[in-house]
Design an enzyme around this catalytic site. Structure first.
Site, PDB file in Angstrom:
ATOM      1  NE  ARG A 150      -2.446  -1.200   3.681  1.00 37.54           N
ATOM      2  CZ  ARG A 150      -2.621  -2.278   4.065  1.00 37.54           C
ATOM      3  NH1 ARG A 150      -2.573  -3.563   3.573  1.00 37.54           N
ATOM      4  NH2 ARG A 150      -1.996  -2.608   5.352  1.00 37.54           N
ATOM      5  CE  LYS A 190     -13.411  10.836   2.617  1.00 37.44           C
ATOM      6  NZ  LYS A 190     -13.250   9.937   1.697  1.00 37.44           N
ATOM      7  CE  LYS A 201     -14.975  13.292  -1.698  1.00 36.73           C
ATOM      8  NZ  LYS A 201     -13.266  12.955  -1.468  1.00 36.73           N
TER       9      LYS A 201
HETATM   10  P1  13P Z   1     -14.422   8.807  -5.054  1.00 38.03           P
HETATM   11  O1  13P Z   1     -13.931  10.037  -6.102  1.00 38.03           O
HETATM   12  O2  13P Z   1     -13.987   7.444  -5.687  1.00 38.03           O
HETATM   13  O3  13P Z   1     -15.981   8.622  -4.938  1.00 38.03           O
HETATM   14  O4  13P Z   1     -13.654   8.970  -3.519  1.00 38.03           O
HETATM   15  C1  13P Z   1     -13.915  10.192  -3.289  1.00 38.03           C
HETATM   16  C2  13P Z   1     -14.059  10.079  -1.527  1.00 38.03           C
HETATM   17  O5  13P Z   1     -13.016  10.320  -0.953  1.00 38.03           O
HETATM   18  C3  13P Z   1     -15.185   9.457  -1.039  1.00 38.03           C
HETATM   19  O6  13P Z   1     -15.163   9.499   0.329  1.00 38.03           O
END
Ligand code: 13P
Length: 336
Positions: free
Chosen positions: A46, A136, A219
């Site tokens: 990873r 996030k 987001k």
């Molecule tokens: P995706 O763009 O693959 O949806 O992932 C973004 C993300 O961080 C989801 O939490």
């Protein structure tokens, strides 16, 4: 709360021509993705894949920040530098996923609540010392028969707002991610209506908790029909409905919207963002990306089948395409 730091970080993350790389897949998800392309799934595997991605020459012109997972923020780049320090030295702001995953919501079959509030203050403080400047938290909203329920929307909104307040107190810009999934047979209008409800609840909860919106980012999902719906929206419809939905339901104080890709094809994710930025409408936010799969899928495939440099070239290409989409300057002909 260091308002100046929060606002500077939030604005830097959505500076023109740049967006966020979401590389915060949990250990299980990252291991699965490596396994699917036939690779080893060890901690070193990873690390090696991600370190190679981050080392892509010039990617900082398209990548303003990188969301890391707890394992990765403690690992080193290939030159031995701690990964957050390495990213910062390349002008990419280190970020961190701080939720601990979406779990079953009690008494609500098929619905989820994201966990991770317990101990969050202490974890945020540690991540700040490790170099993180943003965070996030992803809430998952599923559309189906009779769902999402009000309970699912309100508990997730409350958790997002509490997370955001704790992050800001600790100097981290919160990325508030209430993701309405593309899974299902629902049409585009249903996605619009559910997304509107979710955004309204989320920002009401943020107001209640005192979240400082100029020091936060949203987001969101785009407005897209479910994968199983026969009536898919055109790219132009996705762009228009998404901007309409955001205009009606996202406060102007938020500096930027950093869309997720959510399972769209790489090219759709770029094309939709490009159309939104090319539209002749006034809106108060930067429209940018925080893509996981749509920035990495090609690079991961090439990592398995080609050289390290070829994997970087695949990533650099997607990063460049999305960078162009920030100003509406992407063209389909650039894909070949
Ligand atoms: P995706 O763009 O693959 O949806 O992932 C973004 C993300 O961080 C989801 O939490």
């Amino acid at each position: 709360m260091d308002i100046d730091l929060l606002e500077r970080t939030a604005n830097a993350l959505v500076s023109p021509g740049r967006g966020i790389l979401a590389a915060d897949e949990s250990t299980g998800t990252m291991s699965n993705r490596l396994k699917l392309v036939g690779l080893d799934t060890s901690e070193e595997a990873r690390r090696a894949y991600r370190a190679n991605l981050f080392a892509t020459a010039g990617c900082e012109s398209a990548i303003s920040g990188v969301i890391l997972y707890d394992e990765t923020i403690r690992q080193n780049a290939d030159d031995g530098t701690p990964i957050p320090d390495y990213l910062a030295s390349r002008d990419m702001i280190p970020g961190i996923k701080v939720d601990t995953g979406a779990k079953e919501l009690a008494f609500h079959a098929g619905e989820k609540i994201t966990e991770g509030l317990d101990g969050l203050r202490e974890r945020c403080a540690e991540y700040f010392t490790l170099g993180a400047r943003f965070a996030k938290w992803r809430a998952v909203i599923i559309i189906g028969d009779g769902i999402p329920s009000d309970a699912c929307i309100s508990t997730n909104a409350h958790a997002l707002a509490r997370y955001a307040a704790i992050c800001q107190e600790q100097g981290l810009v919160p990325i508030i991610e209430p993701e309405v999934l593309m899974d299902g047979t629902h049409d585009g209008q249903t996605c619009f209506d559910v997304t509107a409800r979710v955004l309204d609840e989320t920002f009401a909860a943020c107001a209640n908790q005192g979240v400082h919106l100029p020091g936060a980012l949203l987001k969101p999902n785009m407005i897209i029909a479910g994968k199983g719906c026969e009536n898919q929206l055109s790219r132009e419809e996705v762009a228009k409905l998404t901007v309409d939905c955001m205009t009606g339901h996202v406060p102007a104080e938020i500096p930027g919207l950093v869309f997720l890709s959510g399972g769209q094809s790489d090219e759709d994710a770029t094309a939709h963002l490009n159309l939104m930025n090319a539209m002749d409408v006034d809106h108060p936010w930067q429209l940018s990306y925080s893509y996981g799969r749509a920035l990495q899928a090609a690079a991961l495939k090439t990592w398995a089948s080609g050289t390290a440099l070829e994997s970087q070239a695949s990533f650099a290409h997607r990063a460049k395409m999305n960078s162009l989409a920030r100003s509406g300057d992407w063209l389909v002909s650039l894909e070949s």
